[in-house]
Each structure stands twice: as C-alpha cells, then as structure tokens.
Design a protein around this motif. Structure first.
Motif, PDB file in Angstrom:
ATOM      1  N   ASP A  99     -12.878  13.565 -13.235  1.00 48.43           N
ATOM      2  CA  ASP A  99     -12.839  14.246 -14.527  1.00 48.43           C
ATOM      3  C   ASP A  99     -14.079  15.118 -14.717  1.00 48.43           C
ATOM      4  N   ALA A 118     -10.228  13.906 -20.629  1.00 47.41           N
ATOM      5  CA  ALA A 118     -10.480  12.936 -19.557  1.00 47.41           C
ATOM      6  C   ALA A 118      -9.576  11.726 -19.742  1.00 47.41           C
ATOM      7  N   ARG A 175      -4.522  15.930 -17.437  1.00 44.36           N
ATOM      8  CA  ARG A 175      -5.594  16.249 -18.386  1.00 44.36           C
ATOM      9  C   ARG A 175      -5.046  17.055 -19.564  1.00 44.36           C
TER      10      ARG A 175
END
Length: 243
Positions: A99, A118, A175
């Motif tokens: 991330d 994230a 995401r």
C-alpha cells in the motif's frame, strides 16, 4: 498499455520512496531468515546429535568426524534451502508494504485523482500470505515441470504470469473497488492482465533483481489499473453518448 505501465513502474523503482520500502523489506527478510537458521541449527543440535551419540556410544574417534561432516553437510543444505526461500519470504514481507508503494505511485503520477484506500490490516496480512503462496506455488509447479523436456521455461512463465498478474492486479484494483468488483474487472481484461503478468514473471526470472519483484509488480499494476479504468470509462461514456 502494458509496456507503458512497465516503463512507468521502472522509472519509480529506484526512487527514494521505493528504496526505503525495499530496505525495510530486505532487512526484515534477513532477520526472518537468520531466525530460521538459528532455530533449525538449535533443533538439529538438540535432537539429532544426542540421538547419534546415544545410538553409537562406543564407536571409534573417526566416526565423530563423520558426524561432523554430516553436520556441515546439513548446514550447507539448510543454507541452500534458505537461499531458495529469499524470494518467497521477501514476497510475504513486501506484501505488508505494498500500500505504501501504491500510495507513492498514485500521489506522484496521478495527483489529480483521488487516492486509493489502504486495505485494513487483516485483509492486508491475508493478501500478503496469498502473495507468498502464489510465489511458492508458481515455483513449485515450474520446478516439477522442469522434468518435462521442452516446457520447463514456458511453464515458469505461464504459471507465474497468470498467478502474479491476477494477484497484483486485484491488489491495485481493491484500493478503489470492492473485492467482487476488482475480480470482475480482472476477468473482463484477463488477456491484458495475463500479458502484464508475463512481464512480471520475466522480472522475477532475473537473479537479485527479483527481490524487487513485489515493488515493481505493485507499481506496474497501479498504472495498469488506472489505464484500464480510463479505457472502460471512456467506452461507457461513448456508449451513453451514442444511445
């Protein structure tokens, strides 16, 4: 599209932000491998050597040298095993920092777009374990197929191309999307994502450079997801305008 995503990922690979993630990953990997080494060594000395001495208490002195040689051989075998584990262990640890990599790419290369979210810690750990499993499974399958003449290298690229492309693309897509939406997007673009996975597999095949595979793959798939999303969005807009 694929080559453009790969080029963009390579341009970021040695940036300060990526180097920071890589050094953290490599440091943790070495700590894990050192722990495995010490644990296996202690286990061998605790279990194997007393058993050998108890089973053969009155053997001549030269047999002790045989035991020493066997211990050295076991140590070398363990070292080889740990060397083979470097790539998978790096993959599972790097999965915890992907991330960070994606956030850098999104912030630096797509500043006009809203940033992705994230993954929560538990899904991130699960995905990290999945990356580990993908690397191990892909290389086990490829290793088994080494016994089949003419298909060994092809098998390595086909297996790793599919698995790595699938997992890293879904990571990038999740995401911005739900897991179901990410999987659906991946299925609609399966051919493109598989070809991108082949590029990642080629990267994985280069010794030492392959330690950077998770970082390269994550960055590349962030770019590819952005490109595919833009293409699909334009297609939908065109369909609405012509309807």
């Amino acid at each position: 599209m694929i080559l453009e995503a790969a080029r963009a990922a390579m341009s970021r690979l040695f940036s300060a932000e990526f180097r920071s993630v890589f050094f953290k990953t490599l440091g943790l990997t070495l700590l894990v491998l050192a722990g495995l080494w010490l644990g296996a060594k202690e286990l061998f000395e605790y279990m194997a050597l007393p058993w050998f001495d108890a089973l053969f208490p009155d053997l001549p002195v030269w047999v002790g040298w045989v035991g020493l040689v066997a211990a050295i051989a076991a140590g070398l075998g363990l070292a080889l095993g740990l060397a083979l584990l470097i790539s998978p262990v790096t993959a599972i640890i790097a999965g915890l920092f992907l991330d960070d990599v994606a956030a850098v790419v999104e912030r630096e290369d797509y500043p006009q777009d809203p940033p992705g979210k994230a993954l929560p810690i538990v899904p991130a750990i699960v995905m990290s374990i999945k990356f580990f499993g993908v690397v191990v499974l892909g290389n086990i399958v490829a290793l088994l197929l080494l016994l089949v003449p003419g298909v060994n290298m092809l098998a390595f690229f086909m297996v790793n191309g599919y698995l790595l492309g699938r997992e890293f693309f879904e990571f990038a897509a999740m995401r911005f999307r739900t897991e179901a939406e990410a999987k659906a997007l991946r299925r609609r673009n399966a051919g493109t994502i598989f070809l991108a996975g082949l590029v990642i597999a080629a990267f994985l095949a280069v010794p030492l450079l392959n330690l950077l595979t998770p970082l390269f793959a994550a960055a590349m798939m962030v770019h590819l997801h952005k490109m595919i999303s833009a293409t699909e969005g334009a297609r939908v807009r065109d369909a609405l305008e012509t309807s």
